[in-house]
Design a protein around this motif. Structure first.
Motif, PDB file in Angstrom:
ATOM      1  N   GLU A  66       0.796  -1.298  -0.230  1.00  0.00           N
ATOM      2  CA  GLU A  66       0.002  -0.014   0.132  1.00  0.00           C
ATOM      3  C   GLU A  66       0.779   1.257   0.060  1.00  0.00           C
ATOM      4  OE1 GLU A  66      -3.213   0.088  -0.352  1.00  0.00           O
ATOM      5  OE2 GLU A  66      -3.352  -2.085  -0.276  1.00  0.00           O
ATOM      6  N   PHE A  67       2.064   1.249   0.732  1.00  0.00           N
ATOM      7  CA  PHE A  67       2.723   2.155   0.928  1.00  0.00           C
ATOM      8  C   PHE A  67       3.580   2.812  -0.475  1.00  0.00           C
ATOM      9  CE2 PHE A  67       6.862   4.198   2.679  1.00  0.00           C
ATOM     10  CZ  PHE A  67       6.289   5.618   2.998  1.00  0.00           C
ATOM     11  N   GLU A  68       3.965   1.467  -1.329  1.00  0.00           N
ATOM     12  CA  GLU A  68       4.423   1.651  -2.582  1.00  0.00           C
ATOM     13  C   GLU A  68       3.548   2.331  -3.546  1.00  0.00           C
ATOM     14  OE1 GLU A  68       6.189  -1.935  -3.653  1.00  0.00           O
ATOM     15  OE2 GLU A  68       8.130  -1.774  -2.759  1.00  0.00           O
ATOM     16  N   ILE A  69       2.348   1.715  -3.453  1.00  0.00           N
ATOM     17  CA  ILE A  69       1.416   2.274  -4.288  1.00  0.00           C
ATOM     18  C   ILE A  69       1.307   3.911  -4.321  1.00  0.00           C
ATOM     19  CG2 ILE A  69      -1.303   2.253  -4.779  1.00  0.00           C
ATOM     20  CD1 ILE A  69      -1.190  -0.556  -4.218  1.00  0.00           C
ATOM     21  N   ALA A  70       1.098   4.286  -2.956  1.00  0.00           N
ATOM     22  CA  ALA A  70       1.138   5.711  -2.423  1.00  0.00           C
ATOM     23  C   ALA A  70       2.236   6.453  -3.076  1.00  0.00           C
ATOM     24  CB  ALA A  70       1.027   6.116  -1.039  1.00  0.00           C
ATOM     25  N   VAL A  71       3.346   5.819  -2.821  1.00  0.00           N
ATOM     26  CA  VAL A  71       4.448   6.703  -3.269  1.00  0.00           C
ATOM     27  C   VAL A  71       4.637   6.603  -4.887  1.00  0.00           C
ATOM     28  CG1 VAL A  71       7.207   6.561  -3.289  1.00  0.00           C
ATOM     29  CG2 VAL A  71       6.064   6.024  -1.283  1.00  0.00           C
ATOM     30  N   GLU A  72       4.369   5.375  -5.476  1.00  0.00           N
ATOM     31  CA  GLU A  72       4.346   5.629  -7.069  1.00  0.00           C
ATOM     32  C   GLU A  72       3.361   6.615  -7.490  1.00  0.00           C
ATOM     33  OE1 GLU A  72       5.341   4.591 -10.980  1.00  0.00           O
ATOM     34  OE2 GLU A  72       6.293   4.667  -9.124  1.00  0.00           O
ATOM     35  N   THR A  73       2.206   6.608  -7.066  1.00  0.00           N
ATOM     36  CA  THR A  73       1.334   7.564  -7.637  1.00  0.00           C
ATOM     37  C   THR A  73       1.626   8.988  -7.372  1.00  0.00           C
ATOM     38  OG1 THR A  73      -0.748   5.947  -6.889  1.00  0.00           O
ATOM     39  CG2 THR A  73      -1.153   8.362  -7.014  1.00  0.00           C
ATOM     40  N   PHE A  74       2.088   9.345  -6.267  1.00  0.00           N
ATOM     41  CA  PHE A  74       2.647  10.608  -6.093  1.00  0.00           C
ATOM     42  C   PHE A  74       4.143  10.929  -7.200  1.00  0.00           C
ATOM     43  CE2 PHE A  74       5.188  13.997  -3.512  1.00  0.00           C
ATOM     44  CZ  PHE A  74       4.173  15.062  -3.426  1.00  0.00           C
ATOM     45  N   ARG A  75       4.899  10.086  -7.273  1.00  0.00           N
ATOM     46  CA  ARG A  75       5.691  10.160  -8.119  1.00  0.00           C
ATOM     47  C   ARG A  75       5.279  10.396  -9.543  1.00  0.00           C
ATOM     48  NH1 ARG A  75       8.191   7.904 -12.196  1.00  0.00           N
ATOM     49  NH2 ARG A  75       6.908   6.150 -12.106  1.00  0.00           N
ATOM     50  N   VAL A  76       4.247   9.910  -9.976  1.00  0.00           N
ATOM     51  CA  VAL A  76       3.760  10.106 -11.227  1.00  0.00           C
ATOM     52  C   VAL A  76       3.180  11.506 -11.167  1.00  0.00           C
ATOM     53  CG1 VAL A  76       1.841   9.318 -12.682  1.00  0.00           C
ATOM     54  CG2 VAL A  76       3.165   7.557 -11.925  1.00  0.00           C
ATOM     55  N   GLU A  77       2.372  11.860 -10.185  1.00  0.00           N
ATOM     56  CA  GLU A  77       2.040  13.339 -10.153  1.00  0.00           C
ATOM     57  C   GLU A  77       3.073  14.419 -10.442  1.00  0.00           C
ATOM     58  OE1 GLU A  77      -1.343  14.779  -9.610  1.00  0.00           O
ATOM     59  OE2 GLU A  77      -1.527  12.902 -10.640  1.00  0.00           O
ATOM     60  N   VAL A  78       4.069  14.007  -9.555  1.00  0.00           N
ATOM     61  CA  VAL A  78       5.183  15.012  -9.703  1.00  0.00           C
ATOM     62  C   VAL A  78       5.724  15.095 -10.960  1.00  0.00           C
ATOM     63  CG1 VAL A  78       7.539  15.219  -8.691  1.00  0.00           C
ATOM     64  CG2 VAL A  78       5.628  14.826  -7.209  1.00  0.00           C
ATOM     65  N   GLU A  79       6.159  14.016 -11.796  1.00  0.00           N
ATOM     66  CA  GLU A  79       6.657  13.963 -12.859  1.00  0.00           C
ATOM     67  C   GLU A  79       5.834  14.595 -13.995  1.00  0.00           C
ATOM     68  OE1 GLU A  79       7.748  10.280 -14.305  1.00  0.00           O
ATOM     69  OE2 GLU A  79       9.538   9.757 -13.056  1.00  0.00           O
ATOM     70  N   ASN A  80       4.449  14.467 -13.969  1.00  0.00           N
ATOM     71  CA  ASN A  80       3.336  15.145 -14.846  1.00  0.00           C
ATOM     72  C   ASN A  80       3.569  16.639 -14.578  1.00  0.00           C
ATOM     73  OD1 ASN A  80       2.906  12.454 -16.261  1.00  0.00           O
ATOM     74  ND2 ASN A  80       1.269  12.038 -14.706  1.00  0.00           N
ATOM     75  N   PHE A  81       3.159  16.964 -13.269  1.00  0.00           N
ATOM     76  CA  PHE A  81       3.489  18.087 -12.965  1.00  0.00           C
ATOM     77  C   PHE A  81       4.327  18.962 -13.093  1.00  0.00           C
ATOM     78  CE2 PHE A  81       3.250  21.980  -9.972  1.00  0.00           C
ATOM     79  CZ  PHE A  81       2.034  22.533 -10.199  1.00  0.00           C
ATOM     80  N   SER A  82       5.885  18.500 -13.332  1.00  0.00           N
ATOM     81  CA  SER A  82       6.966  19.073 -13.176  1.00  0.00           C
ATOM     82  C   SER A  82       6.941  19.240 -14.955  1.00  0.00           C
ATOM     83  CB  SER A  82       8.243  17.935 -12.975  1.00  0.00           C
ATOM     84  OG  SER A  82       9.306  18.601 -13.099  1.00  0.00           O
ATOM     85  N   ARG A  83       6.563  18.185 -15.715  1.00  0.00           N
ATOM     86  CA  ARG A  83       6.860  18.316 -17.387  1.00  0.00           C
ATOM     87  C   ARG A  83       5.782  19.767 -17.537  1.00  0.00           C
ATOM     88  NH1 ARG A  83       6.332  13.690 -18.443  1.00  0.00           N
ATOM     89  NH2 ARG A  83       4.060  13.381 -18.209  1.00  0.00           N
TER      90      ARG A  83
END
Length: 270
Positions: free
Chosen positions: A33-50
């Protein structure tokens, strides 16, 4: 009879292997569950950064250029060595002007400029950059797949390798927000081989497993902290439900700064 039942239950609960097995299973699920949360946030950060770079990058570049021109105009007026040094430093911070070929790379073909390039050169509105954010359904599919196919649930190296390869495809599809592909992957997993039922493990292996899970969670905690403490992560925390609105607000602030610097430069040159 009640005492006999209680003794049986107590004996069952007292088994070291049983307690360890429950602890390992709970730790595995918590880590997933923790990995899912971290991966979801990482995707959000990458998309927002782009999107941040695409939408606000030109404004930052314009501000740097104006700062350099202001410093150079001030140095030319005063001749002060400190002003000259400040002008040189400001100019060094500006990205070098690309050559013509580099400037128009990806903006024109044999038929001439692309519409986006023509719009930029004529001060017309440019088509906004594509926003890549996984839909709620994509998020749901990703969470389900991550829980079912996570490599940590493998019972042997062959199964772990199969799960590793599958989860890599799942992560790639989720990063692109490809809901259709996630559905296909879900059907593929459901049709695949069913992993063997967990067999009791020796106490030593269970202890080692718990230690590995703890180390893995500690590593993920560091990754999550870096994401949260980064500039983009900080922006997302300010407006988690509507990051596009935050970009618009920052754009307005940058435009105001550009206007202010342009007025300051005009005053120095005038």
């Amino acid at each position: 009879m009640g005492g006999s039942d209680g003794k049986t239950d107590g004996t069952e609960d007292a088994r070291p292997e049983a307690r360890l097995e429950r602890a390992v299973r709970a730790a595995e699920q918590a880590l997933i569950e923790f990995e899912i949360a971290v991966e979801t946030f990482r995707v959000e950060v990458e998309n927002f950064s782009r999107l941040h770079h695409q939408k606000l990058g030109p404004m930052y570049t314009r501000l740097d250029e104006l700062e350099a021109q202001i410093a150079e105009a001030r140095a030319a007026r005063t001749g002060d060595p400190e002003d000259i040094r400040a002008a040189q430093e400001a100019r060094a911070r500006v990205m070098p002007m690309p050559g013509v070929e580099e400037l128009f790379h990806g903006w024109m073909d044999s038929d001439g400029l692309f519409p986006e390039a023509a719009a930029m050169l004529t001060d017309q509105p440019v088509r906004p950059p594509e926003r890549v954010r996984p839909s709620e359904e994509a998020r749901k599919l990703y969470r389900e797949l991550a829980r079912k196919a996570h490599p940590d649930l493998a019972q042997d190296e062959t199964e772990r390798k199969r799960r590793d390869e599958f989860i890599t495809r799942v992560n790639a599809a989720y990063g692109r927000g490809d809901e259709a592909l996630l559905r296909e992957l879900s059907a593929e997993w459901d049709a695949g081989p069913v992993p063997e039922e967990r067999r009791p493990s020796p106490s030593e292996e269970l202890y080692a497993r718990l230690e590995w899970l703890a180390q893995r969670k500690e590593m993920l905690t560091l990754v999550a902290r870096e994401l949260e403490e980064g500039a983009i992560g900080g922006m997302l925390r300010l407006a988690p439900d509507d990051p596009d609105r935050l970009l618009d607000e920052i754009a307005e602030q940058l435009l105001a700064q550009v206007a202010q610097r342009e007025a300051e430069l005009a005053g120095l040159l005038g």
